[in-house]
Enzyme design. Structure first.
Site, PDB file in Angstrom:
ATOM      1  CE  LYS A 185      -2.944   1.819   3.713  1.00  0.00           C
ATOM      2  NZ  LYS A 185      -4.234   1.560   4.359  1.00  0.00           N
ATOM      3  CE  LYS A 291      -7.813   1.443   8.995  1.00  0.00           C
ATOM      4  NZ  LYS A 291      -7.317   2.680   8.427  1.00  0.00           N
TER       5      LYS A 291
HETATM    6  C1  MUC Z   1      -4.946   4.298   7.052  1.00  0.00           C
HETATM    7  O1  MUC Z   1      -5.394   5.340   6.661  1.00  0.00           O
HETATM    8  O2  MUC Z   1      -5.242   3.284   6.463  1.00  0.00           O
HETATM    9  C2  MUC Z   1      -2.912   2.159   8.007  1.00  0.00           C
HETATM   10  C3  MUC Z   1      -1.790   1.868   7.365  1.00  0.00           C
HETATM   11  C4  MUC Z   1      -1.114   3.057   7.129  1.00  0.00           C
HETATM   12  O3  MUC Z   1      -0.060   3.203   6.556  1.00  0.00           O
HETATM   13  O4  MUC Z   1      -1.846   4.073   7.584  1.00  0.00           O
HETATM   14  C5  MUC Z   1      -2.909   3.550   8.329  1.00  0.00           C
HETATM   15  C6  MUC Z   1      -4.153   4.301   8.322  1.00  0.00           C
HETATM   16 MG    MG Z   2      -6.554   4.434   5.021  1.00  0.00          MG
END
Ligand code: MUC
Ligand code: MG
Length: 392
Positions: A185, A291
């Site tokens: 990601k 979450k």
């Molecule tokens: C989010 O916004 O997803 C989770 C992984 C990351 O890098 O940031 C978080 C929060």
């Molecule tokens: Mg996010």
């Protein structure tokens, strides 16, 4: 005969005994600031130290359960900060739970709901600690209390978030070499979109076509920027785009979703079941990020998954850079979900210089292993807690 009758009487007594033994004697909150291996950047904040509130619940039987609330860069990702979480626990949530049974999970959630609106991270950490304590008392893993595991391992995503494509390429290659992560990601939104796109292009070119790339914009783009730049993400075969526009701009998000061939991942736009239902009905995305910080409890997170799935959304096991404590709590719930199409991103234990537990969660063959011991299945490392606890 008398012995048998006594045995039966004892058996019948057991639930009542356990109920009595699981009376909550005390609930404490400790603010912990754990250093990260590198700077982790998001559109609206960055962290070099991860802020947690560690919750300890002590039962009458002497068992202590642990839970964790995670934050990102103070009250930035969501409205709760370590200070507000700790204050909510000590002043409002602990007082309504003390003296009741830890096993009464739903009744405890109702009590917390009456004592404080939202404050989801605080409530989630307490409920995790209650589940841990009851699991340890009964010798059962948390997943058993949450309905029973249907999987023991989950595919795990890693986040690239330094903003330096050279460093990120090296980091991703190391994860691939160790066979820990092959889905990445990439955090966007802290730089201008053209620079983010250049970074993404470098990563795609360097990592090849076999890795799955997800982009998380953390509300950083306007609708116009999405219209201009998401086609480039399509060209680079991005698998998911997470929360591109501000959380409250549901209509704009729905319009963006309708224009692109990439599924949108709903994150900050929906916390509660009602918000999930609304954003799904409006067409804001096709995948939902689960979450604890959004649901406020493990049981509620399961209900959130049900609502999302019933609205046709696929599920993504989200994180907020939790240590192995918070990750284990999420994973216990994720392990019981019939579907979890996108796996999880609980890489938090590996972004810390030092995890908060004696034995960190295992990452193997691109998956994270769900601990099987009683409760959350992790043990607190008291030395590390002492060294990372905030000294007032
Ligand atoms: C989010 O916004 O997803 C989770 C992984 C990351 O890098 O940031 C978080 C929060
Ligand atoms: Mg996010």
């Amino acid at each position: 005969m008398t012995r048998m009758l006594a045995g039966i009487a004892e058996l019948l007594e057991t639930p009542r005994n356990v109920l009595r033994e699981t009376i909550i004697r005390s609930i404490s909150a400790t603010i912990v600031e754990a250093p990260t291996l590198r700077r982790h950047r998001l559109s609206n904040t960055e962290v070099t130290h991860q802020g947690y509130v560690l919750v300890r619940v002590l039962l009458d039987n002497g068992v202590t359960g642990i839970g964790e609330a995670s934050t990102l860069g103070g009250p930035r990702w969501a409205e709760e900060s370590v200070e507000s979480i700790s204050a909510a626990i000590v002043n409002y949530l602990a007082p309504v739970l003390r003296g009741g049974s830890a096993m009464a999970f739903e009744a405890n959630a109702i009590r917390m709901g009456k004592a404080a609106t939202r404050n989801f991270a605080a409530k989630g950490a307490i409920e995790s600690a209650l589940v841990d304590a009851v699991g340890k008392t009964l010798g059962l893993p948390a997943s058993a209390l949450l309905g029973g595991a249907v999987r023991q391992r989950v595919g795990v995503i890693w986040a690239l978030a330094s903003g330096d494509s050279g460093q990120e390429l090296e980091e991703a290659r190391e994860k691939l070499r160790r066979r820990e992560h092959r889905d990445f990601k990439i955090k966007f939104g802290f730089d201008r979109p053209p620079n983010d796109l250049k970074r993404l292009e470098t990563l795609r070119r360097g990592l090849g076509d076999d890795v799955r790339l997800i982009v998380d914009i953390n509300q950083g783009w306007s609708e116009a920027e999405c219209i201009r730049f998401i086609p480039a993400l399509e060209e680079l075969d991005v698998a998911l785009v997470e929360q591109p526009v501000p959380a409250l701009q549901l209509e704009a998000m729905a319009r963006v979703a309708a224009r692109t061939s990439i599924p949108l991942l709903i994150d900050e736009a929906a916390f509660t079941k009602e918000e999930i239902a609304r954003s799904a009905a409006m067409g804001c995305g096709s995948v939902y990020s689960l979450k604890l910080v959004k649901s406020g409890g493990l049981f509620e997170m399961k209900r959130a998954a049900g609502v999302a799935a019933a609205h046709g959304l696929e599920l993504y096991g989200g994180c907020l850079l939790e240590s192995s404590i918070g990750a284990a709590a999420h994973l216990a719930a994720f392990s019981t979900m019939p579907k979890l199409e996108w796996g999880t991103e609980h890489f938090g234990p590996r972004i810390l210089v030092d995890d908060l537990v004696t034995e960190t969660l295992r990452f193997e063959e691109f998956e994270i292993c769900i601990p099987e011991g009683p409760g959350l299945g992790v043990q607190l490392d008291e030395d590390k807690i002492r060294s990372f606890a905030r000294k007032d």
